[in-house]
Design an enzyme around this catalytic site. Structure first.
Site, PDB file in Angstrom:
ATOM      1  N   HIS A 109       0.849  -1.192   0.000  1.00 22.57           N
ATOM      2  CA  HIS A 109       0.000   0.000   0.000  1.00 22.57           C
ATOM      3  C   HIS A 109       0.883   1.239   0.000  1.00 22.57           C
ATOM      4  O   HIS A 109       1.859   1.297   0.764  1.00 22.57           O
ATOM      5  CB  HIS A 109      -0.921  -0.018   1.240  1.00 22.57           C
ATOM      6  CG  HIS A 109      -1.851   1.140   1.296  1.00 22.57           C
ATOM      7  ND1 HIS A 109      -2.955   1.249   0.479  1.00 22.57           N
ATOM      8  CD2 HIS A 109      -1.817   2.267   2.040  1.00 22.57           C
ATOM      9  CE1 HIS A 109      -3.572   2.395   0.731  1.00 22.57           C
ATOM     10  NE2 HIS A 109      -2.912   3.031   1.664  1.00 22.57           N
ATOM     11  N   VAL A 172      10.051   3.776  -5.718  1.00 17.33           N
ATOM     12  CA  VAL A 172      11.437   3.277  -5.681  1.00 17.33           C
ATOM     13  C   VAL A 172      11.598   2.331  -4.478  1.00 17.33           C
ATOM     14  O   VAL A 172      12.146   1.238  -4.589  1.00 17.33           O
ATOM     15  CB  VAL A 172      12.432   4.463  -5.572  1.00 17.33           C
ATOM     16  CG1 VAL A 172      13.843   3.957  -5.321  1.00 17.33           C
ATOM     17  CG2 VAL A 172      12.366   5.329  -6.827  1.00 17.33           C
TER      18      VAL A 172
END
Ligand code: GRF
Length: 216
Positions: A109, A172
Site C-alpha cells: 500500500h 522506488v
C-alpha cells in the site's frame, strides 16, 4: 521453491520489481507461476507475457464479488500458488478469498498504514498535509488495508509534491521492499503474533542487491 500468484490491475511496476529481483538472483526462493488481472488492458499482463509467465484476465464487471473471487481461487489453486501477492490490485476481496489463503496473502500500500487506507493513499496524504508518507507491506486480513505489517518505509513529503512526484519517490522503495518481504516469507522468517510481525533474522544480500541495481 515458493509459488507466487500476483494479482494486478494496472501498470505493474511492483510486479516488474518481483520479476527483476528473481532475474537478478536476489529472490532465489520464489517463482511467479501466474499473474491475474481484473483489467484486460492492464499493462501488468503484458509484463507477465514478456516474462513468459501465465497472464490471466478475469472479468469482474456485472458479477457477484464472490463469483469473481471463486474464479481467482480456482486459478490460484490450479497453479498451486503458495503465496498471493497483491501488487496494485484495486479490488476488495471477500472474506471467503481471505479464508482460502489464510496468512498467505500480502499487499503493498502506498502510504504508512493505518494512515490513508484505500485507493487514494497519495492524494489523501497530500490533502492532509503530512510531512512524511511512504509504503506499507502487510498481510491481508478480512478488513481493507488492516492486516499485520511486515515492512514500512518512510519517505519525506516535499512542499511542492504532487501525487505523481510523491508516488514516484515512494515506488522506488516499493520496488526494493516488496521482493525483500517475499524473500523473508519464503525463508520462513516472518513470525506473526496477533497484530505484530517479528522478523526472526535479517537476510544477507539485500544491500548488495540494491547496490548492484544502482550500478545499472
Ligand atoms: C503501487 O503504488 C501500490 O502501492 C498500489 O498501487 C500501485 C501499483 O503500481 N497498491 P503498479 O501497478 O505496480 O505500477
Amino acid at each position: 521453491m515458493l509459488n507466487l500468484g500476483v494479482l494486478v490491475s494496472g501498470r505493474g511496476s511492483d510486479l516488474q520489481s518481483i520479476i527483476d529481483a528473481i532475474k537478478e538472483g536476489y529472490l532465489t526462493e520464489a517463482k511467479i507461476v501466474v499473474v491475474i488481472s481484473n483489467k484486460a488492458d492492464s499493462y501488468a499482463l503484458e509484463r507477465a507475457e514478456k516474462a513468459k509467465i501465465p497472464a490471466i484476465f478475469i472479468e469482474f464487471r456485472k458479477r457477484q464479488r464472490l463469483d469473481f473471487d471463486k474464479d481467482m481461487i480456482e486459478v490460484l489453486n490450479k497453479y498451486k500458488v503458495d503465496l498471493v501477492v497483491m501488487a496494485g490490485f484495486m479490488r476488495l476481496v471477500t472474506p471467503e478469498f481471505v479464508a482460502a489463503f489464510k496468512g498467505r496473502i500480502i499487499n503493498i500500500h502506498p502510504a504508512l498504514l493505518p494512515s490513508f487506507p484505500g485507493t487514494h493513499g497519495h492524494r489523501d496524504a497530500l490533502a492532509w498535509g503530512v510531512k512524511v508518507s511512504g509504503c506499507t507491506i502487510h498481510f491481508l486480513d478480512e478488513q481493507m488495508d488492516h492486516g499485520p505489517i511486515i515492512i514500512q518505509k518512510a519517505v519525506e513529503v516535499l512542499q511542492n509534491d504532487t501525487e505523481e512526484t510523491l508516488s514516484e519517490r515512494i515506488l522506488v522503495h516499493e520496488h526494493d521492499q516488496l521482493p525483500k518481504a517475499i524473500k523473508l516469507y519464503a525463508k520462513g522468517l516472518l513470525d506473526v503474533r496477533d497484530r505484530k510481525v517479528f522478523i526472526k533474522k535479517e537476510i544477507p544480500g539485500f544491500k548488495e542487491w540494491l547496490a548492484s541495481k544502482k550500478k545499472k
